[in-house]
Design an enzyme around this catalytic site. Structure first.
Site, PDB file in Angstrom:
ATOM      1  N   ASP A   7      49.123  63.529  98.379  1.00 31.44           N
ATOM      2  CA  ASP A   7      49.734  64.414  97.378  1.00 31.44           C
ATOM      3  C   ASP A   7      48.675  64.772  96.349  1.00 31.44           C
ATOM      4  O   ASP A   7      47.653  64.082  96.222  1.00 31.44           O
ATOM      5  CB  ASP A   7      50.921  63.728  96.692  1.00 31.44           C
ATOM      6  CG  ASP A   7      51.622  64.675  95.706  1.00 31.44           C
ATOM      7  OD1 ASP A   7      51.699  65.885  95.999  1.00 31.44           O
ATOM      8  OD2 ASP A   7      52.058  64.216  94.639  1.00 31.44           O
ATOM      9  N   SER A   8      48.922  65.839  95.616  1.00 29.77           N
ATOM     10  CA  SER A   8      48.014  66.193  94.528  1.00 29.77           C
ATOM     11  C   SER A   8      48.049  65.133  93.423  1.00 29.77           C
ATOM     12  O   SER A   8      47.117  65.047  92.630  1.00 29.77           O
ATOM     13  CB  SER A   8      48.405  67.559  93.961  1.00 29.77           C
ATOM     14  OG  SER A   8      49.767  67.532  93.562  1.00 29.77           O
ATOM     15  N   TYR A  39      48.023  71.385  91.664  1.00 29.90           N
ATOM     16  CA  TYR A  39      47.724  72.354  92.723  1.00 29.90           C
ATOM     17  C   TYR A  39      48.601  73.606  92.558  1.00 29.90           C
ATOM     18  O   TYR A  39      48.226  74.691  92.972  1.00 29.90           O
ATOM     19  CB  TYR A  39      48.029  71.743  94.093  1.00 29.90           C
ATOM     20  CG  TYR A  39      46.984  70.802  94.651  1.00 29.90           C
ATOM     21  CD1 TYR A  39      46.031  70.184  93.847  1.00 29.90           C
ATOM     22  CD2 TYR A  39      46.974  70.509  96.010  1.00 29.90           C
ATOM     23  CE1 TYR A  39      45.098  69.313  94.383  1.00 29.90           C
ATOM     24  CE2 TYR A  39      46.035  69.642  96.565  1.00 29.90           C
ATOM     25  CZ  TYR A  39      45.101  69.048  95.739  1.00 29.90           C
ATOM     26  OH  TYR A  39      44.175  68.185  96.278  1.00 29.90           O
ATOM     27  N   GLY A  40      49.784  73.388  91.965  1.00 33.45           N
ATOM     28  CA  GLY A  40      50.802  74.435  91.944  1.00 33.45           C
ATOM     29  C   GLY A  40      50.455  75.673  91.149  1.00 33.45           C
ATOM     30  O   GLY A  40      51.132  76.691  91.240  1.00 33.45           O
ATOM     31  N   CYS A  70      52.745  66.746  99.472  1.00 30.93           N
ATOM     32  CA  CYS A  70      52.651  67.788  98.448  1.00 30.93           C
ATOM     33  C   CYS A  70      53.225  69.101  99.005  1.00 30.93           C
ATOM     34  O   CYS A  70      52.730  69.629 100.013  1.00 30.93           O
ATOM     35  CB  CYS A  70      51.185  67.979  98.070  1.00 30.93           C
ATOM     36  SG  CYS A  70      50.909  69.280  96.865  1.00 30.93           S
ATOM     37  N   GLU A 147      55.057  64.572  84.166  1.00 30.90           N
ATOM     38  CA  GLU A 147      53.780  63.865  83.957  1.00 30.90           C
ATOM     39  C   GLU A 147      53.744  63.200  82.582  1.00 30.90           C
ATOM     40  O   GLU A 147      53.144  62.149  82.398  1.00 30.90           O
ATOM     41  CB  GLU A 147      52.616  64.851  84.011  1.00 30.90           C
ATOM     42  CG  GLU A 147      52.436  65.527  85.340  1.00 30.90           C
ATOM     43  CD  GLU A 147      51.477  64.779  86.213  1.00 30.90           C
ATOM     44  OE1 GLU A 147      50.466  64.293  85.705  1.00 30.90           O
ATOM     45  OE2 GLU A 147      51.771  64.659  87.402  1.00 30.90           O
ATOM     46  N   CYS A 185      59.387  70.327  95.266  1.00 34.44           N
ATOM     47  CA  CYS A 185      58.191  69.838  94.567  1.00 34.44           C
ATOM     48  C   CYS A 185      58.325  68.327  94.432  1.00 34.44           C
ATOM     49  O   CYS A 185      59.427  67.824  94.154  1.00 34.44           O
ATOM     50  CB  CYS A 185      58.087  70.494  93.187  1.00 34.44           C
ATOM     51  SG  CYS A 185      56.765  69.808  92.174  1.00 34.44           S
ATOM     52  N   THR A 186      57.216  67.647  94.615  1.00 35.06           N
ATOM     53  CA  THR A 186      57.231  66.177  94.597  1.00 35.06           C
ATOM     54  C   THR A 186      57.759  65.577  93.300  1.00 35.06           C
ATOM     55  O   THR A 186      58.271  64.461  93.298  1.00 35.06           O
ATOM     56  CB  THR A 186      55.794  65.654  94.772  1.00 35.06           C
ATOM     57  OG1 THR A 186      54.947  66.390  93.884  1.00 35.06           O
ATOM     58  CG2 THR A 186      55.326  65.788  96.188  1.00 35.06           C
ATOM     59  N   HIS A 187      57.594  66.298  92.185  1.00 33.18           N
ATOM     60  CA  HIS A 187      57.981  65.728  90.897  1.00 33.18           C
ATOM     61  C   HIS A 187      59.480  65.841  90.611  1.00 33.18           C
ATOM     62  O   HIS A 187      60.000  65.127  89.756  1.00 33.18           O
ATOM     63  CB  HIS A 187      57.224  66.424  89.764  1.00 33.18           C
ATOM     64  CG  HIS A 187      55.789  66.022  89.670  1.00 33.18           C
ATOM     65  ND1 HIS A 187      54.913  66.144  90.721  1.00 33.18           N
ATOM     66  CD2 HIS A 187      55.074  65.500  88.646  1.00 33.18           C
ATOM     67  CE1 HIS A 187      53.721  65.713  90.335  1.00 33.18           C
ATOM     68  NE2 HIS A 187      53.792  65.325  89.080  1.00 33.18           N
TER      69      HIS A 187
HETATM   70  N1  DGL Z   1      52.592  67.973  94.377  1.00 31.61           N
HETATM   71  C1  DGL Z   1      52.896  69.307  93.915  1.00 31.61           C
HETATM   72  C2  DGL Z   1      54.000  69.886  94.777  1.00 31.61           C
HETATM   73  O1  DGL Z   1      54.775  69.175  95.404  1.00 31.61           O
HETATM   74  C3  DGL Z   1      53.312  69.325  92.458  1.00 31.61           C
HETATM   75  C4  DGL Z   1      52.184  68.988  91.495  1.00 31.61           C
HETATM   76  C5  DGL Z   1      51.079  70.011  91.519  1.00 31.61           C
HETATM   77  O2  DGL Z   1      51.283  71.180  91.118  1.00 31.61           O
HETATM   78  O3  DGL Z   1      49.983  69.630  91.964  1.00 31.61           O
HETATM   79  O4  DGL Z   1      54.125  71.084  94.851  1.00 31.61           O
END
Ligand code: DGL
Length: 266
Positions: A7-8, A39-40, A70, A147, A185-187
């Site tokens: 993941d990022s 990354y987003g 991710c 975060e 999204c992972t978060h």
């Molecule tokens: N891991 C990214 C996702 O699931 C979210 C965090 C990021 O933007 O890097 O899209």
């Protein structure tokens, strides 16, 4: 089997958590590319470059199967990752779309995700392939709020209310009758309770973590969990290991003892 999870950041630990529940006897190596997160908000070329180097690192650590937890990397760079590594690679867009298909009766689904994921329309395409219509909305403020640890926080509540009100109004104007919302999204699974509270009854919230773990189990033909799980777990991050340990524990749902710092360049 050594399973690499990428993941990022630490959000992908929600996917590792589901994998550990379903496949506790496997070995896991997790990389959070925290130095280059988010990354987003980045371009396809940059996300692909970062994701390919991260995937290569996991294979170098012995990963025999890769889960790209991710959503942004799965949406923008899955082909590049598959071309770059000699092991099977699973992304979370497909598994999320499968989970949406299993959930929806109306065939209309909502997706919230990062700006890059939404701009790629990867979820819309995966849903269309499965006979569904998807309305996607970028919610770029949510990753920084999570975060920051602002989970139960009035600012996050207000931001969510605005995003979700807009999403419902926009999808209604587009003629959709959604009964499912995908956390793309992972978060976002960390905000699940707050999101569920703000949605009308009749819209079910799903994330791809469980669906991903189920698909990995099927692909590996792994036996049912034993009573005495013996799983090796290694954690790597490209930035502050202390922050990873602190926030990661929240995502994984159990303490993370040791995180190794690595440098994958810029
Ligand atoms: N891991 C990214 C996702 O699931 C979210 C965090 C990021 O933007 O890097 O899209």
């Amino acid at each position: 089997m050594n399973i690499g999870v990428f993941d990022s950041g630490f959000g992908g630990l929600t996917v590792l958590r589901a994998l550990l529940e379903k496949l506790p006897g496997q070995d896991y190596v997790y990389l959070g590319d925290t130095a280059r997160l988010p990354y987003g908000a980045k371009s396809q070329a940059t996300v692909a470059r970062y994701a390919v180097s991260s995937a290569g690192f996991l294979v170098d650590q012995g990963a025999e199967y890769l889960v790209i937890a991710c959503n942004t990397a799965s949406a923008l760079a899955l082909d590049e990752i598959r071309a770059a590594v000699p092991v099977p690679v699973l992304g979370v867009i497909e598994t999320g779309a499968n989970a949406a298909q299993a959930s929806t009766k109306s065939g209309d689904v909502l997706v919230i995700a990062t700006a890059a994921t939404v701009e790629s329309h990867a979820y819309a395409a995966a849903c269309k392939q499965r006979g569904m219509r998807a309305y996607e909305k970028a919610c770029p403020l949510l990753v920084p709020l999570v975060e920051e640890g602002w989970i139960e926080h009035p600012v996050t509540e207000e931001v969510l209310r605005i995003y979700l009100d807009e999403l419902l109004a926009e999808s209604a104007r587009a003629g959709l009758r959604p009964d499912t919302l995908v956390l793309g999204c992972t978060h976002y699974p960390l905000l699940r309770a707050q999101i569920e509270r703000k949605l009308p009854a009749g819209i079910r919230v799903i994330d791809s973590a469980d669906a991903t773990a189920t698909q990995v189990a099927g692909a590996l033909g792994v036996p049912a969990p034993t009573d005495d799980p013996q799983s090796e777990r290694s954690f790597y991050a490209t930035d502050s290991v202390e922050k990873f340990r602190k926030l990661g524990t929240r995502f994984l749902g159990q303490p993370i003892e040791y995180v190794q710092l690595i440098d994958l360049g810029g």
